[in-house]
Design a protein around this motif. Sequence first.
Motif, PDB file in Angstrom:
ATOM      1  N   ASP A 122      78.354  86.864  17.399  1.00 17.32           N
ATOM      2  CA  ASP A 122      79.735  86.896  16.965  1.00 17.32           C
ATOM      3  C   ASP A 122      80.459  85.722  17.639  1.00 17.32           C
ATOM      4  OD1 ASP A 122      81.971  87.697  15.661  1.00 17.32           O
ATOM      5  OD2 ASP A 122      82.052  89.707  16.515  1.00 17.32           O
TER       6      ASP A 122
ATOM      7  N   LYS B 202      77.405  89.918  10.605  1.00 17.54           N
ATOM      8  CA  LYS B 202      77.291  90.228  12.028  1.00 17.54           C
ATOM      9  C   LYS B 202      75.917  90.754  12.432  1.00 17.54           C
ATOM     10  CE  LYS B 202      82.151  90.751  13.181  1.00 17.54           C
ATOM     11  NZ  LYS B 202      83.170  91.578  13.843  1.00 17.54           N
TER      12      LYS B 202
ATOM     13  N   GLU C  52      75.631  95.339  14.723  1.00 20.41           N
ATOM     14  CA  GLU C  52      76.959  95.930  14.574  1.00 20.41           C
ATOM     15  C   GLU C  52      76.910  97.457  14.413  1.00 20.41           C
ATOM     16  OE1 GLU C  52      81.123  95.376  14.643  1.00 20.41           O
ATOM     17  OE2 GLU C  52      79.454  94.033  15.084  1.00 20.41           O
TER      18      GLU C  52
END
Length: 265
Positions: free
Chosen positions: A61, A103, A107
């Motif tokens: 990220d 992501k 995640e």
Amino acid sequence: GKLIDPQSGKARQAWAFVMTLSFSRHQYVEFVFDQKVETWLKLHQNAFEFFSGVPERVVVDNLKAAISRACWENPQVQRAYRECALHYGFLIAPCRPGKPEHKGKVEQGGVHYVKRNFVAGRDPEPVQEANRAVRTWCNTTAGLRTHGTTRKKPLEQFERIEREQLQPLAAAAYEPGTWKRVKLHRDCYVVFERSYYSAPHRLIGDQLWVRGGLKDVRIYTENHEFLAIHSRAKAPGERHTHLDHLPAEKVPGMLLNRPWCQKQA
């Protein structure tokens, strides 16, 4: 949530670092009290040692410890993180801004699962105890569950297939360094953490990069061309000089010492 800081004995805001391997979904979790670059790099080292190997690609990220400027086409990676990636041999693959589907596997099955299954309902505890407990949790509760997507047990998939596919660990652990953009002043010195280090006088007025390691300080041009290495100062105000960095007319003055001056007097 909050964990107890052993230095103060008080509960502090904590963050969870989670690295999830994309094939097996086996994961590493560690709790920390900050998101500094040096902490981020140390967490990678700990995760690679936990897995006994290094993946070829790490999807991250866009936190500041990893990506200094996020964009679609040419994201700017933190210099120390790029250096860490070169040391261990993995590719940094930042998520595209505004695209939560990029992501990666960490995640939902990683961060959210840690929150729901391990963290939820726990009272604040010392961070060392939480980290010991979560490592056990990674190898038992999380590792031996049937994963909702793969329908396999992550730890078994990791041990049976994925471990052999990881790259071997580097011979030595990465030594974190602090990078700073500085100006070379008229006296041929840059200032780094309140100490002074010389650089070639032809670059006076230019912006340079300094990397401060545990034992040395290295100086580079704006284009990352290596210029000099100095021993790390032990106290503020120290000057470290290479005489060939100075203009020729300044060198004799640097060689003066008390006995020579007394003899001339």
